[in-house]
Design an enzyme around this catalytic site. Structure first.
Site, PDB file in Angstrom:
ATOM      1  N   TRP A   1      40.389  33.474  38.094  1.00 43.90           N
ATOM      2  CA  TRP A   1      39.044  33.078  38.548  1.00 43.90           C
ATOM      3  C   TRP A   1      38.008  33.659  37.574  1.00 43.90           C
ATOM      4  CZ3 TRP A   1      35.656  36.137  42.274  1.00 43.90           C
ATOM      5  CH2 TRP A   1      34.554  35.383  42.683  1.00 43.90           C
TER       6      TRP A   1
ATOM      7  N   ASP B   1      43.750  40.010  45.574  1.00 42.73           N
ATOM      8  CA  ASP B   1      42.606  39.181  45.931  1.00 42.73           C
ATOM      9  C   ASP B   1      43.132  38.103  46.876  1.00 42.73           C
ATOM     10  OD1 ASP B   1      40.462  37.518  46.176  1.00 42.73           O
ATOM     11  OD2 ASP B   1      40.136  37.224  44.025  1.00 42.73           O
TER      12      ASP B   1
ATOM     13  N   LYS C   1      36.831  30.458  52.796  1.00 42.58           N
ATOM     14  CA  LYS C   1      37.598  29.219  52.833  1.00 42.58           C
ATOM     15  C   LYS C   1      38.348  29.027  54.150  1.00 42.58           C
ATOM     16  CE  LYS C   1      37.527  30.625  49.037  1.00 42.58           C
ATOM     17  NZ  LYS C   1      36.531  31.314  48.172  1.00 42.58           N
TER      18      LYS C   1
HETATM   19  N1  PLA Z   1      38.557  35.245  44.580  1.00 44.83           N
HETATM   20  C1  PLA Z   1      38.994  34.046  44.195  1.00 44.83           C
HETATM   21  C2  PLA Z   1      40.334  33.910  43.587  1.00 44.83           C
HETATM   22  C3  PLA Z   1      38.163  32.917  44.387  1.00 44.83           C
HETATM   23  O1  PLA Z   1      38.615  31.733  43.996  1.00 44.83           O
HETATM   24  C4  PLA Z   1      36.901  33.066  44.974  1.00 44.83           C
HETATM   25  C5  PLA Z   1      35.993  31.896  45.166  1.00 44.83           C
HETATM   26  C6  PLA Z   1      36.519  34.352  45.368  1.00 44.83           C
HETATM   27  C7  PLA Z   1      37.377  35.420  45.159  1.00 44.83           C
HETATM   28  C8  PLA Z   1      35.211  34.672  46.009  1.00 44.83           C
HETATM   29  O2  PLA Z   1      34.903  33.980  47.106  1.00 44.83           O
HETATM   30  P1  PLA Z   1      33.787  34.447  48.140  1.00 44.83           P
HETATM   31  O3  PLA Z   1      33.010  35.558  47.507  1.00 44.83           O
HETATM   32  O4  PLA Z   1      32.966  33.262  48.382  1.00 44.83           O
HETATM   33  O5  PLA Z   1      34.558  34.896  49.316  1.00 44.83           O
HETATM   34  N2  PLA Z   1      36.108  30.864  44.258  1.00 44.83           N
HETATM   35  C9  PLA Z   1      35.362  29.596  44.399  1.00 44.83           C
HETATM   36  C10 PLA Z   1      33.870  29.806  44.501  1.00 44.83           C
HETATM   37  C11 PLA Z   1      35.816  28.881  45.652  1.00 44.83           C
HETATM   38  C12 PLA Z   1      33.238  30.634  43.421  1.00 44.83           C
HETATM   39  O6  PLA Z   1      33.549  30.478  42.231  1.00 44.83           O
HETATM   40  O7  PLA Z   1      32.394  31.456  43.812  1.00 44.83           O
HETATM   41  C13 PLA Z   1      35.732  28.725  43.208  1.00 44.83           C
HETATM   42  O8  PLA Z   1      35.289  27.557  43.171  1.00 44.83           O
HETATM   43  O9  PLA Z   1      36.503  29.176  42.328  1.00 44.83           O
END
Ligand code: PLA
Length: 447
Positions: free
Chosen positions: A176, A257, A293
């Site tokens: 991510w 995570d 989610k």
């Molecule tokens: N960890 C991972 C692996 C994630 O994909 C995301 C969110 C988070 C943590 C953090 O989410 P939160 O803080 O909203 O609980 N990833 C998203 C959104 C869904 C983003 O980038 O913020 C994504 O589209 O990858």
């Protein structure tokens, strides 16, 4: 073969994308226009040296999508669940919990403690570790309510940077996009371990074991509990066990995570197996949980950080230091989202209803995988697309390159991250053909 006007336009875009001159010039010509149009007021501003930062690679996709007036536009960038009608979903069980909260006249809006809602913390630990987890029963887990998954990762990383002897964290390659920023700003030094093999579109298990095997003793290792983002590739349970053995033998610190518990398989317990494997051996581990989610509570920013310790006494000292990290950052967390989660987790009936709704979301995503795969088969799109149905969770890591993505956005108004990741949760039966047309065009026109 006769070319249609659409083919000709695609060919022009493809030529443009394939030429090196198409690199974006950073908007410099636009900013020159702006500075000269403000009557010279900018030049004596103390902020005049501030350069425009780029949009976030994921959330910036939504910004661009919002500006597009096209009626066929489709946002497959951010991982946000949509219904078959393409609408955001508030879970029924969340509506019921909110109703309960509104009906309860005794509720007030006082500050929560620094660590958040105690009941929420206890229930969150049970959710990820299992109700019968010895770590939970022996009070060896320090859990604090944080600002969703991101905030939990940040607090965990800040704590480790202050109180853990190793300051290096290994993150999977790729991961991510926010991970490296969260960890380096917390004071950890970020290194990567091999995770994904583009050739097989699967796990590079050998590379992973080699890289973790040569990491310094005690290093922190970021692991996606399930539904790895962006690849959709998870280790099997046997592979998790091998990873655990290797990590424990080298005293590597697991930092999980867990942003998608329940979204991968549709089962909360199954998706927590990787974490539970590590906790069962009695050693330490760190876990960041998000309810964005799996409860659809994106904007409520509700999550938890748990640090599993070897004794209740250590856990309580760890908690006292987590408070020292949190207090100067945001003082204490918001009350509403955590109250919703606590309502649902404490009530047998609501909990059951949640699992049914969660399974329905996970199943719809899996259906979208099958529909997209079939649509590409029907079009005879060159290449093997079986990874679309093999990958797990919210995303498909398509293998499309940034030029192909750019064509899909320019010509088909389909928005996604430039690494070729698409959010399957944003698709519906009605939009699958449009996406398949776009992918077919991108694959056949752009190298
Ligand atoms: N960890 C991972 C692996 C994630 O994909 C995301 C969110 C988070 C943590 C953090 O989410 P939160 O803080 O909203 O609980 N990833 C998203 C959104 C869904 C983003 O980038 O913020 C994504 O589209 O990858």
């Amino acid at each position: 073969m006769e070319q249609t006007p659409c083919d000709r336009r695609l060919a022009t875009i493809a030529r443009h994308l394939n030429s090196p001159r198409s690199e974006i010039d950073g908007g410099s010509s636009i900013s020159r226009l702006v500075t000269s149009a403000d009557g010279g007021r900018s030049s004596d501003s103390v902020f005049n040296h501030v350069v425009r930062a780029p949009e976030d690679p994921i959330l910036g996709v939504t910004v661009a999508y919002n500006k597009d007036p096209s009626p066929v536009k489709l946002n497959l960038g951010v991982g946000a669940y949509r219904t078959e009608e393409g609408k955001p979903l508030v879970l029924n069980v969340v509506k019921k919990a909110e109703q309960q909260l509104v009906n309860d006249r005794s509720r007030v809006k006082e500050y929560l403690p620094i660590v958040g809602l105690a009941e929420f913390n206890k229930l969150s630990a049970k959710l990820i570790f299992g109700a019968d987890s010895p770590a939970v029963l022996e009070n060896r887990v320090a859990t604090v309510q944080c600002l969703s998954g991101t905030g939990s990762l940040r607090i965990g990383a800040e704590f480790l940077a202050r109180h853990y002897h190793q300051k290096v964290i290994y993150i999977p390659q790729p991961t991510w996009g926010n991970h490296p920023k969260v960890f380096s700003l917390s004071g950890l030094s970020v290194k990567t371990y091999r995770y994904y093999d583009p050739a097989t579109r699967g796990l590079d298990f050998r590379g992973l074991l080699e890289d973790l095997g040569s990491a310094p003793s005690g290093a922190i290792v970021l692991l996606h509990a399930c539904a790895h983002n962006p690849t959709g590739v998870d280790p099997s349970l046997q592979q998790w066990e091998q990873i655990r053995k290797l990590m424990r033998s080298k005293r590597l610190m697991p930092f999980f995570d867990s942003a998608y518990q329940g979204f991968a398989s549709g089962s909360l317990d199954e998706d927590a197996q990787s974490v539970r494997l590590f906790v069962a051996d009695g050693s330490e581990c760190v876990v960041a949980q998000s309810y964005a989610k799996n409860m659809g509570l994106y904007g409520e920013r509700v999550g938890a950080l748990s640090i599993v310790c070897k004794s209740a006494d250590i856990a309580s000292r760890v908690e006292s230091q987590l408070k020292i990290v949190i207090r100067p950052m945001y003082s204490n967390p918001p009350i509403h989202g955590a109250s919703i989660v606590a309502c649902i987790l404490r009530d047998r009936q609501l909990y059951h209803e949640w699992t049914v709704e969660l399974k329905a979301m996970a199943d719809r995503i899996i259906r979208m995988r099958h529909q997209l795969y079939s649509a590409l088969q029907e079009r005879g799109t060159p290449g093997d697309w079986s990874h679309i149905i093999k990958q797990i969770g919210m995303f498909t890591f398509t293998g499309l390159n940034s030029k192909q993505v750019a064509l899909m956005t320019a010509e088909f108004h389909i928005y996604m991250t430039s690494d070729g990741r698409i959010s399957m949760a944003g698709l519906s039966s009605a939009t699958v053909p449009h996406l398949a047309d776009a992918m077919h065009a991108a694959i056949t026109h752009v190298v």
